[in-house]
Design a protein around this motif. Structure first.
Motif, PDB file in Angstrom:
ATOM      1  N   HIS A  58      34.457  43.528  39.188  1.00  0.00           N
ATOM      2  CA  HIS A  58      33.082  43.851  38.811  1.00  0.00           C
ATOM      3  C   HIS A  58      32.190  42.645  39.084  1.00  0.00           C
ATOM      4  CE1 HIS A  58      34.693  41.859  35.248  1.00  0.00           C
ATOM      5  NE2 HIS A  58      33.519  41.838  34.647  1.00  0.00           N
ATOM      6  N   HIS A  60      30.143  40.668  37.343  1.00  0.00           N
ATOM      7  CA  HIS A  60      29.813  39.544  36.455  1.00  0.00           C
ATOM      8  C   HIS A  60      30.162  38.229  37.146  1.00  0.00           C
ATOM      9  CE1 HIS A  60      29.921  42.204  32.585  1.00  0.00           C
ATOM     10  NE2 HIS A  60      28.781  42.297  33.246  1.00  0.00           N
ATOM     11  N   HIS A 123      33.258  48.556  30.113  1.00  0.00           N
ATOM     12  CA  HIS A 123      32.700  47.207  30.124  1.00  0.00           C
ATOM     13  C   HIS A 123      31.273  47.291  30.657  1.00  0.00           C
ATOM     14  CE1 HIS A 123      33.114  42.881  30.118  1.00  0.00           C
ATOM     15  NE2 HIS A 123      32.868  42.765  31.409  1.00  0.00           N
TER      16      HIS A 123
HETATM   17 ZN   LIG Z   1      32.862  41.028  32.729  1.00  0.00          ZN
END
Ligand SMILES: [Zn+2]
Ligand SMILES: [Zn+2]
Length: 265
Positions: A58, A60, A123
């Motif tokens: 992902h 982030h 998330h």
């Molecule tokens: Zn994360």
């Protein structure tokens, strides 16, 4: 040839994971500077030139900080789902079109002698997903950055030979700690991170006789401690009848030191 892996770095300051067979040598995430990533690979004894591709979980920054640099420097194709591609496009610099690949959520791809299955997690990112890796009957499951572990995910990751599994925080350390209320809420929420206790409870549903090692991952620097995480998870597993001395080794992971390469035989 065996399935082998190293947790190169794990935690909110940066994540990178290596998994390899004879034909495939994959990096999952590159959440550190290119320089730091190179140091970690060196320390783990992995030649960056031998890598074959990068998979992304992902967008982030603790998972993609060095992604563009690493892909360009080591000439590696990147795999991510479309929403993640969109979400990270502006932060990873220019990637040549022939190095951009889509790996859909809940898809299984075969890379040489390695099958990789992706699955979605809960998330706060565009479309976060993690992976299981399969080679000659061996299975490794990588699961971090999830607020909880759903039954659907459990079905996919159960009975693995090794787990790299989130144990992010101790709930009371987090509650008593200095984080602002909204950040605490985020971490504890369904779209945040898994606590030591919830990690252990999920693991009791997952592990079986095949399971040899568990690596507790994505430990919070401020709201957890390695000993505490191992103790908390270990106690619950023992309580549920799993013999940690005999069958399963419990390891922690570090943001700056790679775990020695483990070969599953
Ligand atoms: Zn994360
Ligand atoms: Zn993360």
């Amino acid at each position: 040839m065996t399935l082998s892996f190293s947790v190169l770095a794990s935690g909110s300051s940066g994540n990178a994971f290596f998994i390899g067979t004879e034909k495939e040598r994959i990096l999952v995430d590159a959440g550190l500077t290119g320089k730091e990533l190179q140091r970690l690979l060196g320390e783990a004894g992995i030649d960056p030139a031998s890598l074959t591709k990068i998979l992304v979980t992902h967008e982030h920054s603790d998972h993609i900080k060095g992604l563009g640099v690493a892909a360009r420097k080591f000439d590696l194709p990147i795999y991510a789902n479309e929403k993640t591609w969109k979400a990270m496009e502006n932060s990873i610099g220019k990637i040549p079109l022939d190095h951009k690949f889509v790996f859909d959520m809940e898809e299984t791809k075969t890379f040489g002698d390695l099958d990789v299955q992706s699955f979605g997690v809960s998330h706060d990112a565009a479309e976060p997903m993690f992976y299981t890796f399969h080679h000659e009957g061996k299975k490794v499951a990588l699961v971090t950055d999830t607020g909880y572990v759903s039954d659907r995910v459990k079905k996919i990751v159960e009975k693995a030979d090794a787990y790299i599994f989130e144990a992010n925080h101790d709930v009371s350390m987090l509650q008593m700690g200095a984080y602002p209320w909204n950040v605490k809420r985020r971490i504890l929420g369904d779209l945040g991170h898994v606590s030591n206790e919830d990690s252990a409870l999920a693991l009791t549903d997952l592990i079986d006789n095949n399971t040899k090692r568990i690596y507790l991952a994505h430990l919070s620097r401020d709201n957890n401690m390695k000993d505490l995480a191992r103790l908390a998870v270990g106690n619950i597993l023992q309580e549920r009848g799993f013999d940690l001395n005999k069958h399963i080794e419990l390891h922690d992971t570090d943001p700056k030191t790679p775990t020695p390469i483990f070969q599953i035989v």
